[in-house]
Design a protein around this motif. Sequence first.
Motif, PDB file in Angstrom:
ATOM      1  N   ARG A 193      10.990   9.774  17.197  1.00 41.76           N
ATOM      2  CA  ARG A 193      11.650  10.342  16.040  1.00 41.76           C
ATOM      3  C   ARG A 193      12.490   9.719  14.816  1.00 41.76           C
ATOM      4  NH1 ARG A 193      14.509  13.727  21.037  1.00 41.76           N
ATOM      5  NH2 ARG A 193      13.189  12.033  22.587  1.00 41.76           N
ATOM      6  N   ILE A 194      13.284   9.036  15.277  1.00 49.30           N
ATOM      7  CA  ILE A 194      14.084   8.580  14.547  1.00 49.30           C
ATOM      8  C   ILE A 194      13.486   7.443  13.764  1.00 49.30           C
ATOM      9  CG2 ILE A 194      15.406   5.999  14.144  1.00 49.30           C
ATOM     10  CD1 ILE A 194      16.647   6.218  17.340  1.00 49.30           C
ATOM     11  N   ARG A 195      12.443   7.295  13.476  1.00 54.69           N
ATOM     12  CA  ARG A 195      11.425   6.510  12.708  1.00 54.69           C
ATOM     13  C   ARG A 195      10.859   7.442  11.864  1.00 54.69           C
ATOM     14  NH1 ARG A 195       6.502   4.004  16.357  1.00 54.69           N
ATOM     15  NH2 ARG A 195       6.180   3.399  14.363  1.00 54.69           N
ATOM     16  N   CYS A 196      10.261   8.239  12.505  1.00 55.53           N
ATOM     17  CA  CYS A 196      10.660   9.467  10.852  1.00 55.53           C
ATOM     18  C   CYS A 196      11.823  10.035  10.406  1.00 55.53           C
ATOM     19  CB  CYS A 196      10.350  11.346  11.888  1.00 55.53           C
ATOM     20  SG  CYS A 196       8.851  10.975  12.722  1.00 55.53           S
ATOM     21  N   TYR A 200      11.354   9.535   6.399  1.00 54.06           N
ATOM     22  CA  TYR A 200      11.294  11.161   5.844  1.00 54.06           C
ATOM     23  C   TYR A 200      12.730  10.487   4.538  1.00 54.06           C
ATOM     24  CZ  TYR A 200      13.251  15.205   4.513  1.00 54.06           C
ATOM     25  OH  TYR A 200      13.425  16.362   3.455  1.00 54.06           O
ATOM     26  N   CYS A 201      13.553   9.397   5.064  1.00 57.19           N
ATOM     27  CA  CYS A 201      14.978   9.024   3.808  1.00 57.19           C
ATOM     28  C   CYS A 201      14.199   8.049   3.227  1.00 57.19           C
ATOM     29  CB  CYS A 201      16.090   8.519   4.673  1.00 57.19           C
ATOM     30  SG  CYS A 201      17.179   7.552   4.225  1.00 57.19           S
ATOM     31  N   GLU A 202      13.264   7.054   3.602  1.00 54.07           N
ATOM     32  CA  GLU A 202      13.050   6.588   1.917  1.00 54.07           C
ATOM     33  C   GLU A 202      11.873   7.226   1.574  1.00 54.07           C
ATOM     34  OE1 GLU A 202       9.194   3.413   2.615  1.00 54.07           O
ATOM     35  OE2 GLU A 202      10.091   3.811   3.892  1.00 54.07           O
ATOM     36  N   MET A 203      10.871   8.440   1.971  1.00 54.66           N
ATOM     37  CA  MET A 203      10.039   8.751   0.915  1.00 54.66           C
ATOM     38  C   MET A 203      10.646  10.219  -0.071  1.00 54.66           C
ATOM     39  SD  MET A 203       6.976   8.232   3.322  1.00 54.66           S
ATOM     40  CE  MET A 203       5.548   9.486   2.207  1.00 54.66           C
ATOM     41  N   ALA A 204      11.573  10.624   0.815  1.00 57.12           N
ATOM     42  CA  ALA A 204      11.912  11.692   0.328  1.00 57.12           C
ATOM     43  C   ALA A 204      13.567  11.931  -0.924  1.00 57.12           C
ATOM     44  CB  ALA A 204      12.435  12.837   1.499  1.00 57.12           C
ATOM     45  N   THR A 205      13.526  11.251  -1.012  1.00 58.66           N
ATOM     46  CA  THR A 205      14.669  10.060  -2.022  1.00 58.66           C
ATOM     47  C   THR A 205      14.164   9.374  -3.167  1.00 58.66           C
ATOM     48  OG1 THR A 205      15.466   7.920  -0.520  1.00 58.66           O
ATOM     49  CG2 THR A 205      16.081   9.985  -0.359  1.00 58.66           C
ATOM     50  N   THR A 206      12.821   9.578  -3.530  1.00 54.27           N
ATOM     51  CA  THR A 206      12.711   8.532  -4.705  1.00 54.27           C
ATOM     52  C   THR A 206      12.094   9.180  -5.177  1.00 54.27           C
ATOM     53  OG1 THR A 206       9.857   9.069  -4.532  1.00 54.27           O
ATOM     54  CG2 THR A 206      10.788   6.983  -3.577  1.00 54.27           C
ATOM     55  N   GLY A 207      13.017   9.011  -6.730  1.00 52.00           N
ATOM     56  CA  GLY A 207      13.055   9.888  -8.267  1.00 52.00           C
ATOM     57  C   GLY A 207      14.336  10.419  -8.494  1.00 52.00           C
ATOM     58  N   VAL A 220       6.611  18.835   2.097  1.00 53.49           N
ATOM     59  CA  VAL A 220       4.702  18.327   2.528  1.00 53.49           C
ATOM     60  C   VAL A 220       4.799  17.351   3.031  1.00 53.49           C
ATOM     61  CG1 VAL A 220       2.339  17.191   1.248  1.00 53.49           C
ATOM     62  CG2 VAL A 220       3.312  19.236   0.225  1.00 53.49           C
ATOM     63  N   MET A 221       5.764  16.549   2.594  1.00 56.10           N
ATOM     64  CA  MET A 221       6.045  14.925   3.569  1.00 56.10           C
ATOM     65  C   MET A 221       6.049  15.643   4.666  1.00 56.10           C
ATOM     66  SD  MET A 221       7.953  12.796   1.289  1.00 56.10           S
ATOM     67  CE  MET A 221       7.304  12.036  -0.671  1.00 56.10           C
ATOM     68  N   ALA A 222       7.624  16.314   4.716  1.00 55.36           N
ATOM     69  CA  ALA A 222       8.041  16.768   6.389  1.00 55.36           C
ATOM     70  C   ALA A 222       7.049  17.091   7.384  1.00 55.36           C
ATOM     71  CB  ALA A 222       9.323  17.779   5.593  1.00 55.36           C
ATOM     72  N   ASP A 223       6.397  17.809   7.168  1.00 57.03           N
ATOM     73  CA  ASP A 223       4.865  18.525   7.968  1.00 57.03           C
ATOM     74  C   ASP A 223       4.309  17.166   8.307  1.00 57.03           C
ATOM     75  OD1 ASP A 223       5.923  20.921   8.148  1.00 57.03           O
ATOM     76  OD2 ASP A 223       4.549  21.302   6.745  1.00 57.03           O
ATOM     77  N   GLY A 224       3.971  16.324   7.319  1.00 59.49           N
ATOM     78  CA  GLY A 224       3.222  14.805   7.581  1.00 59.49           C
ATOM     79  C   GLY A 224       4.017  14.018   7.848  1.00 59.49           C
ATOM     80  N   ILE A 225       4.938  13.264   8.322  1.00 52.93           N
ATOM     81  CA  ILE A 225       5.909  12.496   8.789  1.00 52.93           C
ATOM     82  C   ILE A 225       5.705  12.071   9.890  1.00 52.93           C
ATOM     83  CG2 ILE A 225       7.269  11.007   9.360  1.00 52.93           C
ATOM     84  CD1 ILE A 225       8.257  11.710   5.892  1.00 52.93           C
ATOM     85  N   PRO A 226       5.446  12.863  11.204  1.00 49.81           N
ATOM     86  CA  PRO A 226       5.699  12.599  12.333  1.00 49.81           C
ATOM     87  C   PRO A 226       3.916  12.378  12.153  1.00 49.81           C
ATOM     88  CG  PRO A 226       6.895  14.476  12.535  1.00 49.81           C
ATOM     89  CD  PRO A 226       6.183  14.164  10.515  1.00 49.81           C
ATOM     90  N   LYS A 227       3.116  12.853  12.244  1.00 50.91           N
ATOM     91  CA  LYS A 227       1.254  12.197  11.950  1.00 50.91           C
ATOM     92  C   LYS A 227       1.975  11.232  11.929  1.00 50.91           C
ATOM     93  CE  LYS A 227      -3.162  13.719  11.759  1.00 50.91           C
ATOM     94  NZ  LYS A 227      -4.793  14.470  10.693  1.00 50.91           N
ATOM     95  N   MET A 228       2.108  10.261  10.679  1.00 54.96           N
ATOM     96  CA  MET A 228       1.837   9.070  10.152  1.00 54.96           C
ATOM     97  C   MET A 228       2.430   7.997  10.872  1.00 54.96           C
ATOM     98  SD  MET A 228       3.509   8.204   6.730  1.00 54.96           S
ATOM     99  CE  MET A 228       2.803   9.719   5.882  1.00 54.96           C
ATOM    100  N   VAL A 229       3.667   8.186  11.804  1.00 56.54           N
ATOM    101  CA  VAL A 229       4.490   7.536  12.159  1.00 56.54           C
ATOM    102  C   VAL A 229       3.505   7.415  13.348  1.00 56.54           C
ATOM    103  CG1 VAL A 229       6.729   7.797  13.949  1.00 56.54           C
ATOM    104  CG2 VAL A 229       6.729   7.439  11.158  1.00 56.54           C
ATOM    105  N   GLY A 230       3.143   8.376  13.956  1.00 57.06           N
ATOM    106  CA  GLY A 230       2.787   8.810  15.618  1.00 57.06           C
ATOM    107  C   GLY A 230       1.524   7.627  15.915  1.00 57.06           C
ATOM    108  N   ASN A 231       0.425   7.929  14.565  1.00 55.22           N
ATOM    109  CA  ASN A 231      -0.206   6.146  13.821  1.00 55.22           C
ATOM    110  C   ASN A 231       0.570   4.951  13.990  1.00 55.22           C
ATOM    111  OD1 ASN A 231      -2.438   8.792  14.318  1.00 55.22           O
ATOM    112  ND2 ASN A 231      -2.647   9.329  12.074  1.00 55.22           N
ATOM    113  N   GLU A 232       0.842   4.523  13.690  1.00 50.88           N
ATOM    114  CA  GLU A 232       1.301   3.645  13.858  1.00 50.88           C
ATOM    115  C   GLU A 232       2.571   3.403  14.934  1.00 50.88           C
ATOM    116  OE1 GLU A 232       4.393   4.004  10.376  1.00 50.88           O
ATOM    117  OE2 GLU A 232       2.438   4.135   8.604  1.00 50.88           O
ATOM    118  N   PRO A 233       1.885   2.051  15.485  1.00 55.20           N
ATOM    119  CA  PRO A 233       2.155   1.625  16.625  1.00 55.20           C
ATOM    120  C   PRO A 233       3.666   1.018  16.637  1.00 55.20           C
ATOM    121  CG  PRO A 233       0.521   0.492  16.037  1.00 55.20           C
ATOM    122  CD  PRO A 233       0.281   1.132  15.624  1.00 55.20           C
TER     123      PRO A 233
END
Length: 430
Positions: A193-196, A200-207, A220-233
């Motif tokens: 959860r902390i990794r999410c 999110y802080c890294e990806m959602a604050t650019t530009g 869109v990012m908010a929904d996809g990030i948990p799955k992305m993190v879950g796939n990264e051991p």
Amino acid sequence: MSTSSDHRFETPPGVAYDCLCCGDGCRSFNVPLGPGEPESLEALNWSGKHEALASVKPSVKLKTGGFGHRLSRREDGSCVFLGDDELCEIHRHHGMEAKPLACRLYPFGFYPVGKKVAVDVAFSCRAVREGHGRPVADRVPEWTAQLENARLKDGTTRHSLRKGQRLGPELLFELEHQLVAYLEDRSTSLLDRIRCCLRYCEMATTGRPDTEAAATLRRVMADGIPKMVGNEPVVGRMDDTQEAIFFQWTFLHVNPAPVDFDVLDAPKRQAIERERQLAAQAFRETDRKVWVDGRELTVSYAEVADVRWDDDVGAEILQRFFQARLIGQRFLFDRKGEMPFVEAVPKLFACYPMLGWTAMALAGHDGRDAVDKKDVLEALRVLDRSFGLVHASLLPKKQAKACNFVFLETDLVTAASAQLQGFPAPADDD
């Protein structure tokens, strides 16, 4: 500005509090005094009530930042008005309204953000840590009455996303509430959860995140990030620079400055800070004993590494702690002032491995080979007292220069957590 009943108090989820009359708060803090309060305390009449307090100096003038005065403390750190039964002598003999406002509001703090008032909660308070009492949101009428005539900092503070980029209060709350939502998802480990939150802080604050297109992308990012993190051991080990920053940062948080630090002359303060820097560097000597809360424990740094710490031990209380810090705005501040959001978030979540390591040290000191909830609660008590009072300037010059790079450009939180919990090292380190 003064608050009124139509302010919206933004309260942390899942936090409860009713005073246990334990005296912990009266032993832990330098209590700031507002305008007129030093004079009001001097004017209290102790004749026929508590004669010994008639000769006590109730406040001291500060020689370093913050308010001009604070309550006096004894050598053991306790407030001069704390009675033998752990109750306040001012409250007992003169009533609650005679106490300083900070005492009446403890363990809460208030910070206007736009049209809302963010409510901070001190987890160094035993009742808060243990979840004793009623939900803090029930106290809104009480806070409204207490703060009716108090002057709070203007809610139009110019927050920043990063250096030189302004962050409005609405966007600040949006970002924080998304992090709070990630922490609420108990279907995965607290570390994930902390990794999410960090991703999110890294990806959602650019530009330029204040545009409508950026807002759509964040959803869109908010929904996809948990799955992305879950796939990264989870894998990782700290490199030498990360390790230097992590252990020295932790040492400074869990070993606060002496009680009288803020009333000492500048040369004495500088000497103490230098001593603390040298002590913090001692982690390199792994056979040296560990210091926590100003006392030497019976375990060395090397022995602490052999203590087991699992993610689920104390996860619920740590979840509440992180959510409360986000809602209460305290995570944005250090001893130099308000930090940019992108800098403050990784420093907040660095508390996770810092708490874990401190709990490991406490367990090892007690002769146990694994962390239990009691260790986590004690580590939280110690660390929360210093949260917001540490800045990179307290580190030795070399580490101070590397500090922001390590927090902003490397994933220190995951590397430290993985190392402490015994996750596999990256493949290229095998």
